[in-house]
Design an enzyme around this catalytic site. Structure first.
Site, PDB file in Angstrom:
ATOM      1  CD  GLU A   1     -39.609 -65.020 -63.038  1.00 40.13           C
ATOM      2  OE1 GLU A   1     -38.705 -65.129 -62.189  1.00 40.13           O
ATOM      3  OE2 GLU A   1     -40.485 -65.893 -63.175  1.00 40.13           O
TER       4      GLU A   1
ATOM      5  CG  ASP B   1     -44.233 -66.649 -61.732  1.00 37.30           C
ATOM      6  OD1 ASP B   1     -43.286 -65.932 -61.381  1.00 37.30           O
ATOM      7  OD2 ASP B   1     -44.524 -67.728 -61.181  1.00 37.30           O
TER       8      ASP B   1
HETATM    9  C1  GLC Z   1     -41.173 -66.535 -59.896  1.00 38.43           C
HETATM   10  C2  GLC Z   1     -41.374 -65.488 -58.838  1.00 38.43           C
HETATM   11  C3  GLC Z   1     -40.857 -65.985 -57.543  1.00 38.43           C
HETATM   12  C4  GLC Z   1     -41.601 -67.225 -57.181  1.00 38.43           C
HETATM   13  C5  GLC Z   1     -41.542 -68.251 -58.320  1.00 38.43           C
HETATM   14  C6  GLC Z   1     -42.589 -69.281 -58.139  1.00 38.43           C
HETATM   15  O1  GLC Z   1     -39.860 -66.798 -60.133  1.00 38.43           O
HETATM   16  O2  GLC Z   1     -40.735 -64.303 -59.213  1.00 38.43           O
HETATM   17  O3  GLC Z   1     -40.990 -65.034 -56.517  1.00 38.43           O
HETATM   18  O4  GLC Z   1     -41.042 -67.787 -56.026  1.00 38.43           O
HETATM   19  O5  GLC Z   1     -41.828 -67.684 -59.565  1.00 38.43           O
HETATM   20  O6  GLC Z   1     -43.859 -68.758 -58.483  1.00 38.43           O
HETATM   21  C1  GLC Z   2     -35.033 -69.534 -60.374  1.00 40.00           C
HETATM   22  C2  GLC Z   2     -35.959 -69.484 -61.486  1.00 40.00           C
HETATM   23  C3  GLC Z   2     -36.663 -68.175 -61.540  1.00 40.00           C
HETATM   24  C4  GLC Z   2     -37.164 -67.743 -60.188  1.00 40.00           C
HETATM   25  C5  GLC Z   2     -36.174 -67.885 -59.146  1.00 40.00           C
HETATM   26  C6  GLC Z   2     -36.817 -67.634 -57.822  1.00 40.00           C
HETATM   27  O1  GLC Z   2     -33.961 -68.703 -60.623  1.00 40.00           O
HETATM   28  O2  GLC Z   2     -35.314 -69.718 -62.696  1.00 40.00           O
HETATM   29  O3  GLC Z   2     -37.720 -68.287 -62.405  1.00 40.00           O
HETATM   30  O4  GLC Z   2     -37.511 -66.403 -60.224  1.00 40.00           O
HETATM   31  O5  GLC Z   2     -35.658 -69.156 -59.168  1.00 40.00           O
HETATM   32  O6  GLC Z   2     -35.867 -67.811 -56.858  1.00 40.00           O
END
Ligand code: GLC
Ligand code: GLC
Length: 633
Positions: A325, A283
């Site tokens: 991610e 993540d």
């Molecule tokens: C990632 C997850 C998102 C979450 C963020 C913080 O981007 O996909 O849902 O809000 O991380 O953990």
């Molecule tokens: C931003 C972050 C990504 C996350 C997202 C959640 O785009 O780069 O990691 O999933 O916010 O809203």
């Protein structure tokens, strides 16, 4: 305290240290440690070479790794060995992912178990359960604010339920995928609580500053991720100090400049691996290292940390894969993908550009991405999705857009307006997410069906849902379905009345399992039934089409801007391939015989299971597509 020194010196100390362990280490594990140690030492030296306690930290990491290896069950060790001989197992045309929230989709872990027959009916080989750990009451960011990585949220079940589920899934041919949420913990994690109480060794687990001086300095160059929650990257603690919080105010970023944080998180990672998780979704990878004067995203150290986690995993749980991610510029997305770092990655560019093409009825930007940004290193794969549990951001490269005469900023504003339904004639019913009045930035939220216009009076909606999935299933990599989208679930607008969720529009596209739609899935007079049958057909054909394995893709251009095209060559190298053509426009498009010249006279239409003669060209209906096995002359 001992600092890191040369490889030879430190390796000798480690050998001695390992020999003195209370429980002997088996030969296979010793061999793995031997092969990974040089890399680990190099990475640790780059990250922590300047610290007086670097070697102590490395020795603790070795212990954590060997302890976890000792706890790995014989069954998982068998999996480790089996996967070692098939390092590209995940590139198969039979791979298909599904993702769901345990509570919303199935009630609890026992409910997920009962759905295994459905997952098999659908053809899943990969199941991503959204975070299911203990979180603060209310403030949980859908599970991404973790208070304890070793405790399952009691409402969902127990760790032992999770272990049995992982086993049953594996027996059904499905790999369990869980998040490794390692950029931050919740403010209720035991480490966070100790830091708050003033324990210096835990204060050093986070990034805490006595006043605004450093936060102000950092915020000169950092991006605001959740500006609707708090401006900048820091939040105030009750005692007036400031703590780094990239996401919600209750998610505190870990301080990876402290090697104890790395070792502690490596322990949590290996614990998860030993529950039977086969793929860890890494993540928020871009944010894990900070340096003053930079955006604090995708810094070189972020890669070193991931490689170090990868090395640890290779010793203790080598069957496990990482999925990155990184929702960032496409050049940066690519930097995370390699067998030594993350073998898998979301493909946010293809996802976003699929929607971009549907809105503009112009596939050129998507074509450019497939032509130039699709290739990957060997033994890695994209995870291709139409949408996820998160918002959709327009992460295409402005440089690419400029080549087509498109101004990135204005185009993003158009796409936001379009998908929020603010643009005249839009078919879409999305929500804005994290609108930032200061910068004008925003992202969008909505289910696939609602964004595609199902139920909006435009009968193109169903076709767009199917077309978007047909692309995700044919470009190469693991297609990932958001469960419920296969029966065209619509937005859940009720989140607006739930105080714990109303401020986060992503809840619009995380509806509870749409029971009535699943009940209609074999009824062709319903939207759910039609979409389900068409997606099922795509899945069946894909899994029987060897050309869809791996990632090789050759551009195939037509003169029409609404058509995206590519060839997926077979592995025999005899010129045979599957030709994919898709029309993102609202009008039928003719593909001339001349364009198809050189592909042979007869093709096999895989979806319709019949031969087609190509000498008269072919017609693609509005939002239509073909998968044709061709045999170039
Ligand atoms: C990632 C997850 C998102 C979450 C963020 C913080 O981007 O996909 O849902 O809000 O991380 O953990
Ligand atoms: C931003 C972050 C990504 C996350 C997202 C959640 O785009 O780069 O990691 O999933 O916010 O809203």
């Amino acid at each position: 305290m001992t600092a890191l020194s040369s490889f030879e010196t430190d390796a000798a100390i480690v050998v001695e240290h390992v020999a003195r362990r209370a429980t002997p280490v088996d030969g296979e594990t010793v061999a793995r440690l031997r092969s990974e140690f040089p890399r680990l030492h190099r990475l640790f030296s780059s990250l922590y070479g300047g610290r007086p306690d670097g070697l102590d930290a490395l020795l603790r990491l070795v212990d954590t790794t060997l302890d976890a290896r000792a706890e790995r069950t014989p069954e998982l060790r068998r999996l480790d060995r089996e996967r070692a001989g098939r390092s590209n197992w995940f590139q198969s045309e039979r791979m298909l992912g599904g993702v769901c929230y345990v509570d919303r989709f199935a009630g609890d872990l026992a409910g997920v178990r009962e759905m295994i027959p459905y997952f098999q009916e659908l053809g899943l080989t990969y199941l991503h359960l959204m975070p299911l750990f203990a979180t603060p009451e209310g403030d949980d960011d859908g599970g991404y604010a973790v208070s304890d990585y070793r405790t399952v949220d009691p409402a969902l079940g127990t760790m032992s339920d999770l272990r049995s589920l992982a086993e049953e899934l594996r027996a059904a041919g499905i790999s369990l995928v869980l998040d490794f949420i390692f950029n931050h913990t919740s403010n209720e994690h035991a480490w966070a609580q100790r830091a708050l109480a003033g324990d210096p060794s835990y204060e050093d687990f986070y990034l805490i500053f006595p006043d605004r001086e450093m936060p102000d300095a950092y915020e000169k160059t950092t991006r605001e991720i959740f500006p609707e929650d708090h401006p900048g990257s820091f939040v105030a603690l009750p005692d007036g100090r400031w703590i780094w919080a990239t996401f919600y105010r209750f998610q505190w970023d870990l301080n990876y400049a402290n090697p104890d944080v790395f070792t502690a998180m490596a322990g949590e990672m290996l614990f998860l691996a030993n529950q039977g998780v086969e793929i860890l979704r890494m993540d928020a990878v871009a944010f894990i290292w900070k340096r003053l004067g930079t955006a604090c995203e995708s810094l070189p150290e972020a890669h070193l940390l991931l490689q170090a986690f990868n090395a640890v995993l290779r010793v203790a749980a080598p069957a496990v894969l990482f999925k990155s991610e990184a929702i960032v510029h496409p050049d940066e997305v690519l930097d995370y993908i390699s067998p030594e770092e993350c073998q898998l990655s979301y493909n946010p560019l293809q996802m976003a550009l699929t929607w971009e093409a549907l809105a503009t009825r112009d596939a050129r930007l998507l074509q450019l991405a497939l032509d130039e940004r699709h290739a990957l290193p060997p033994d890695t794969a994209w995870v291709n999705y139409v949408r996820s549990h998160d918002d959709i951001g327009w992460t295409f490269a402005d440089e690419d857009a400029a080549r087509l005469g498109i101004a990135g900023g204005a185009h993003r504003r158009f796409l936001n307006d379009f998908y929020i339904g603010r643009f005249d004639g839009s078919f879409s019913r999305g929500y804005p997410f994290q609108e930032n009045p200061r910068t004008g930035d925003a992202r969008i939220a909505g289910t696939t069906a609602s964004l595609a216009g199902v139920g909006a009076g435009d009968d193109g909606g169903e076709d767009r849902v199917v077309l978007a999935h047909a692309l995700a299933m044919s470009t190469g990599g693991i297609p990932l379905l958001y469960l419920g989208d296969e029966v065209a679930q619509l937005n859940d607008d009720t989140f607006q009345h739930d105080p714990a969720r109303s401020a986060d529009s992503r809840w619009a596209h995380r509806p509870p399992r749409p029971e009535h739609r699943y009940a209609q899935r074999s009824d062709a007079t319903t939207t759910a039934g039609r979409v389900f049958a068409r997606l099922r057909r795509l899945i069946d054909v894909r899994s029987a089409t060897a050309e869809f394995a791996g990632n090789a893709l050759l551009p195939f251009h037509t003169p029409d801007a609404a058509v995206v095209g590519f060839l997926r060559p077979n592995s025999r190298g005899d010129g045979g391939a599957v030709l994919v053509l898709a029309n993102v426009g609202d009008d039928p498009v003719g593909v001339s015989a001349q364009t198809l010249a050189g592909l042979g006279d007869v093709a096999v239409d895989l979806l319709e299971d019949r031969e087609r003669r190509l000498e008269g060209g072919l017609e693609l209906p509005a939002h239509g597509f073909v998968w044709l096995r061709v045999r170039p002359r």
